[in-house]
Motif scaffolding. Structure first.
Motif, short mmCIF file in Angstrom:
data_model
loop_
_atom_site.label_atom_id
_atom_site.label_comp_id
_atom_site.label_asym_id
_atom_site.label_seq_id
_atom_site.Cartn_x
_atom_site.Cartn_y
_atom_site.Cartn_z
N ILE A 1 8.03 -5.86 5.46
CA ILE A 1 7.37 -4.55 5.43
C ILE A 1 8.01 -3.56 6.39
CG2 ILE A 1 5.20 -3.34 5.82
CD1 ILE A 1 3.72 -5.71 4.76
N LEU B 1 9.16 0.07 5.28
CA LEU B 1 8.48 1.24 5.83
C LEU B 1 9.46 2.23 6.43
CD1 LEU B 1 5.26 -0.10 7.60
CD2 LEU B 1 5.37 1.57 5.75
N VAL C 1 1.15 0.85 8.04
CA VAL C 1 1.01 0.93 6.58
C VAL C 1 0.01 2.03 6.21
CG1 VAL C 1 0.22 -0.30 4.52
CG2 VAL C 1 1.64 -1.47 6.21
N TYR D 1 1.43 5.47 6.81
CA TYR D 1 2.39 5.84 5.77
C TYR D 1 1.71 6.39 4.53
CZ TYR D 1 5.94 5.50 2.15
OH TYR D 1 6.78 5.79 1.12
N ASN D 2 0.56 5.82 4.17
CA ASN D 2 -0.11 6.19 2.95
C ASN D 2 -1.07 7.36 3.13
OD1 ASN D 2 0.94 4.22 1.09
ND2 ASN D 2 -0.19 2.68 2.22
#
Length: 444
Positions: free
Chosen positions: A376, A380, A437, A440-441
């Motif tokens: 990941i 990323l 994570v 990022y979203n």
């Protein structure tokens, strides 16, 4: 005239000599206060403590045979932590027959220890609990009893454990631990949810589960770092605006490092840095650019490290000056062993962590964590740089923090092999990666 930082960001210590001077003065004051508190703790009457601990000795000896709080160990680490707990209780209740000096004992931290003729019987945990029982007069033995001195650490936990043992036994302390830790944990989770969202809160809850709050409530040893981490999170989540002014976050992390060193046994000290600094970035990183966020991560980590290392060195120097014993050389030898110890290779470190993160030979969280780090993180970084460049200021510092446990394993390999508590550091990686994570979203 002192110039303070009026922006919501940190000032670099090298821009203002007052940072350097204040850091030095804080360390000196902390060493003096810590020493005085140890003098006070060792001046308290020991007999009431011995009586209360003796009430729990049968329970402690039974727990030493089965070191889990539940029969099923889903993550392989629901342990009570009896080894170091036994050392702490032994230190708290020991009466030194050879030297009754408060100054000497508060600096050298002696305890009773059984010397076995038969090495097969000499498991360290059993030896320490039996040593405690013999020292309290609850068990008779033909084995030789020696005085073992442990001056490398501050043993600052004695400043509250000794007074507690004057009033309570071990089971009663655990009872209060459970309710206090539960209240603090709930307060942090609710406040974090209020100022962030359910995603980041779920990441924090997962980190708490890896730390294992139930074992923290049962074990005096495990509870120390959990308490300190929770208190730091309370300050960050409830007083964020206050600490953003005049570079107060620098001092918060400096004091956190100092207190970590004072009370901890080199168990999983990095938790009191990694979890709070991740929370700080989640709350504040959106307000600053990449350079500022990376600078904050470095400065706060630096502050914690200076507090931790400076306070630790302070114990060695103080013990040497007050007792004349060469504590400094002994400590340096042990540090060298912990860093370069025999068979201290990456293979041994990860195999040891694996042994504590398994169920019937089926690895559960370790593969998950490694997949997050190996797969990941590069994804990323690639996606952030290519498609969401505005996220790089928030993502990269979190990814950097997720590597802290592995930097620790690399530096302190021998200690990570010997002590299972090092696995709790993986809570930092999980919290930071999940937060990255979610960052990022997020919508711009």
């Amino acid at each position: 005239m002192t110039v303070y930082n009026t922006s919501p960001h940190l000032t670099s210590p090298h821009r203002n000599h007052n940072f350097i001077l204040s850091t030095i003065l804080i360390l000196i004051a902390s060493v003096i206060i810590g020493t005085v508190l140890m003098f006070v703790a060792y001046s308290l009457p020991v007999e009431p403590m011995r009586k209360n601990v003796a009430k729990s000795i049968d329970r402690l000896l039974k727990e030493d045979q089965n070191r889990t709080w539940i029969g099923w160990r889903p993550f392989g680490y629901s342990a009570i932590g009896s080894l170091t707990d036994s050392i702490m209780y032994n230190n708290a209740t020991f009466i030194n027959p050879e030297n009754n000096s408060v100054i000497y004992n508060s600096m050298m931290n002696p305890r009773a220890k059984i010397i076995y003729d038969n090495e097969k019987n000499n498991t360290e945990s059993t030896s320490n609990y039996l040593s405690l029982a013999v020292s309290l007069g609850e068990i008779k033995t033909n084995e030789q009893i020696s005085i073992f001195e442990y001056p490398r650490y501050w043993h600052g936990y004695l400043t509250y454990l000794k007074p507690l043992f004057m009033l309570l036994n071990v089971q009663q302390i655990r009872f209060f631990n459970f309710f206090i830790l539960s209240a603090l944990t709930l307060a942090v989770i609710l406040r974090f949810f209020y100022i962030t969202n359910y995603k980041y809160t779920s990441a924090l809850v997962v980190a708490f589960l890896i730390i294992d709050p139930v074992s923290a409530a049962i074990s005096t040893f495990y509870s120390q770092m959990y308490y300190l981490t929770l208190i730091a999170l309370v300050l960050i989540t409830f007083k964020n605006n206050y600490f953003l002014k005049n570079s107060r976050y620098y001092y918060l992390f400096l004091f956190t490092g100092i207190i970590t060193c004072y009370i901890d046994h080199l168990s999983s000290p990095l938790i009191s840095l990694g979890i709070p600094i991740t929370a700080y970035l989640i709350i504040n990183s959106g307000s600053f650019n990449f350079k500022q966020n990376l600078f904050s991560t470095f400065i706060l980590s630096f502050a914690w490290s200076v507090g931790y290392v400076g306070m630790w060195a302070g114990k060695w120097i103080t013990a040497y000056l007050l007792t004349g014993n060469n504590v400094i050389q002994d400590a340096l030898n042990r540090v060298s062993l912990r860093i370069n110890g025999e068979n201290a290779t990456w293979k041994f470190v990860f195999s040891h962590i694996h042994d504590y993160l398994r169920v019937d030979s089926h690895i559960i969280p370790i593969l998950f964590i490694l997949c997050l780090l190996i797969i990941i993180i590069p994804i990323l970084i690639f996606l952030t740089v290519k498609y969401k460049k505005y996220r790089i200021s928030q993502i990269i510092p979190l990814i950097f923090i997720s590597l802290y446990p592995f930097i620790w394993y690399a530096v302190v390999q021998n200690h990570s092999i010997i002590h299972s508590t090092a696995r709790r550091l993986l809570s930092i990686s999980i919290f930071a990666i999940l937060s990255a994570v979610f960052k990022y979203n997020e919508k711009n």
